[in-house]
Design a protein around this motif. Structure first.
Motif, PDB file in Angstrom:
ATOM      1  N   UNK A  43       0.800  -1.225   0.000  1.00 34.92           N
ATOM      2  CA  UNK A  43       0.000   0.000   0.000  1.00 34.92           C
ATOM      3  C   UNK A  43       0.827   1.266   0.000  1.00 34.92           C
ATOM      4  N   UNK A  44       2.113   1.161  -0.357  1.00 29.24           N
ATOM      5  CA  UNK A  44       2.988   2.345  -0.327  1.00 29.24           C
ATOM      6  C   UNK A  44       3.155   2.939  -1.728  1.00 29.24           C
ATOM      7  N   UNK A  45       2.744   4.187  -1.899  1.00 25.84           N
ATOM      8  CA  UNK A  45       2.993   4.873  -3.171  1.00 25.84           C
ATOM      9  C   UNK A  45       4.431   5.376  -3.159  1.00 25.84           C
ATOM     10  N   UNK A  46       5.179   5.012  -4.185  1.00 24.28           N
ATOM     11  CA  UNK A  46       6.608   5.346  -4.175  1.00 24.28           C
ATOM     12  C   UNK A  46       7.116   5.591  -5.594  1.00 24.28           C
ATOM     13  N   UNK A  47       8.268   6.268  -5.650  1.00 24.08           N
ATOM     14  CA  UNK A  47       9.017   6.364  -6.906  1.00 24.08           C
ATOM     15  C   UNK A  47      10.359   5.707  -6.623  1.00 24.08           C
ATOM     16  N   UNK A  48      10.658   4.633  -7.327  1.00 25.69           N
ATOM     17  CA  UNK A  48      11.916   3.912  -7.102  1.00 25.69           C
ATOM     18  C   UNK A  48      12.854   4.218  -8.268  1.00 25.69           C
ATOM     19  N   UNK A  49      14.016   4.779  -7.930  1.00 27.18           N
ATOM     20  CA  UNK A  49      14.966   5.174  -8.970  1.00 27.18           C
ATOM     21  C   UNK A  49      16.287   4.447  -8.700  1.00 27.18           C
ATOM     22  N   UNK A  50      16.874   3.869  -9.725  1.00 35.99           N
ATOM     23  CA  UNK A  50      18.153   3.198  -9.512  1.00 35.99           C
ATOM     24  C   UNK A  50      19.177   3.705 -10.523  1.00 35.99           C
ATOM     25  N   UNK A  51      20.423   3.841 -10.054  1.00 38.08           N
ATOM     26  CA  UNK A  51      21.490   4.279 -10.962  1.00 38.08           C
ATOM     27  C   UNK A  51      21.764   3.211 -12.012  1.00 38.08           C
ATOM     28  N   UNK A  52      21.655   1.945 -11.609  1.00 35.94           N
ATOM     29  CA  UNK A  52      21.912   0.822 -12.515  1.00 35.94           C
ATOM     30  C   UNK A  52      20.811  -0.220 -12.335  1.00 35.94           C
ATOM     31  N   UNK A  53      20.396  -0.860 -13.422  1.00 34.55           N
ATOM     32  CA  UNK A  53      19.534  -2.047 -13.325  1.00 34.55           C
ATOM     33  C   UNK A  53      20.299  -3.197 -13.966  1.00 34.55           C
ATOM     34  N   UNK A  54      20.373  -4.317 -13.260  1.00 35.44           N
ATOM     35  CA  UNK A  54      21.122  -5.445 -13.829  1.00 35.44           C
ATOM     36  C   UNK A  54      20.234  -6.344 -14.698  1.00 35.44           C
ATOM     37  N   UNK A  55      18.915  -6.205 -14.540  1.00 31.07           N
ATOM     38  CA  UNK A  55      17.999  -6.990 -15.393  1.00 31.07           C
ATOM     39  C   UNK A  55      16.787  -6.126 -15.728  1.00 31.07           C
ATOM     40  N   UNK A  56      17.054  -4.945 -16.293  1.00 35.49           N
ATOM     41  CA  UNK A  56      15.980  -4.017 -16.658  1.00 35.49           C
ATOM     42  C   UNK A  56      15.037  -4.672 -17.660  1.00 35.49           C
ATOM     43  N   UNK A  57      13.737  -4.543 -17.414  1.00 35.05           N
ATOM     44  CA  UNK A  57      12.749  -5.198 -18.293  1.00 35.05           C
ATOM     45  C   UNK A  57      12.224  -4.226 -19.327  1.00 35.05           C
ATOM     46  N   UNK A  58      12.223  -4.646 -20.582  1.00 33.55           N
ATOM     47  CA  UNK A  58      11.620  -3.856 -21.648  1.00 33.55           C
ATOM     48  C   UNK A  58      10.294  -4.485 -22.044  1.00 33.55           C
ATOM     49  N   UNK A  59       9.602  -3.861 -22.986  1.00 32.61           N
ATOM     50  CA  UNK A  59       8.343  -4.446 -23.429  1.00 32.61           C
ATOM     51  C   UNK A  59       8.621  -5.639 -24.346  1.00 32.61           C
ATOM     52  N   UNK A  60       7.584  -6.446 -24.599  1.00 33.63           N
ATOM     53  CA  UNK A  60       7.663  -7.643 -25.448  1.00 33.63           C
ATOM     54  C   UNK A  60       8.776  -8.593 -24.997  1.00 33.63           C
TER      55      UNK A  60
END
Ligand code: BTN
Length: 264
Positions: A43-60
């Protein structure tokens, strides 16, 4: 919540149109969408920001290239939204928010490619991955994952996307302050959600349509890499679907799919 070892967590509270949002900065994470989802479930509204993503998800099912500090990788977990407004077309709200913020912060004018990419000169600058969780009581939360190419040089872009992607720096020649962009974007997105709760989604939909370069073009629609339809993009439906007319007769509406422009 457990964050990966060595992660530095900075949390700030942002008060805006939607109330209080936690803004969480991380050094390294698999995907900000995963962290945002865990917070939304509580129930927490948040903005999560990371300098690096090791498994960033794209569409499709693709990967989103997420190199250190050059792009903005942010996921918004939004809870407690009232039914109506943009709840059934939240990615429209997200892409319009990025469109406005990029222009305000960097001066760069982008174009929307259906459903939710931002392009400059035919190259992709931003992608959005949205997810809505519906329960018995209605909408439980929204997860809006936003990836913006910000300060990459052409040589920073991986070979696989160098010819099809661009960044704010490449297009404007100026370094863009990521913190300013992120905060402007959160406030803009929350402002759109809030306004649409009281006034409906017509205004934001109008802005989306007038900046969507897909409409009016000869296109092909594919799913899983396979073409499923060809025709002229005639317009955008109420929930953000793409209306395509083939051979001037048959009209079909798409809620998903990938679009390729067939005009040179
Ligand atoms: C697309 O492929 O067009 C969508 C890309 C979405 C990327 C963003 S980066 C922040 C958030 N975390 C993820 O793993 N993906 C989204």
């Amino acid at each position: 919540m457990n964050f990966p070892d060595g992660n530095k967590i900075i949390t700030e509270d942002l008060y805006d149109a939607l109330g209080c949002r936690k803004v969480i900065f991380l050094k390294r994470v698999r995907s900000t969408n995963i962290v945002a989802k865990n917070l939304a479930r509580k129930g927490c509204s948040a903005a999560v920001i990371s300098a690096v993503q090791t498994a960033g998800k794209g569409s499709h099912g693709r990967r989103w290239e997420s190199d250190a500090d050059k792009g903005l990788y942010m996921s918004l977990a939004t809870c407690g939204i009232r039914e109506g407004g943009v709840t059934r077309c939240s990615s429209v709200a997200a892409v319009v928010a990025v469109f406005r913020s990029v222009r305000r912060v960097s001066g760069l004018c982008t174009e929307i490619k259906w459903p939710n990419d931002l392009m400059v000169g035919g190259r992709k600058l931003c992608g959005i991955l949205s997810e809505a969780m519906w329960g018995d009581e209605g909408l439980e939360y929204l997860i809006t994952g936003i990836g913006i190419n910000v300060n990459q040089n052409k040589s920073d872009l991986p070979d696989s996307i160098r010819e099809i992607a661009t960044s704010i720096f490449i297009e404007s020649g100026k370094t863009c302050d990521m913190h300013t962009l992120a905060y402007d974007l959160i406030r803009t997105f929350d402002g759109i959600i809030c306004e649409s709760e009281t006034e409906g989604a017509e205004g934001v939909m109008k802005e989306y349509i007038s900046n969507c370069r897909t409409v009016g073009k000869e296109i092909s629609v594919s799913d899983g890499g396979k073409e499923i339809f060809r025709g002229r993009a005639e317009g955008i439906g109420a929930g953000g679907s793409l209306i395509v007319r083939s051979a001037g007769v048959l009209t079909q509406e798409f809620d998903f799919g990938e679009v390729t422009n067939r005009e040179i």
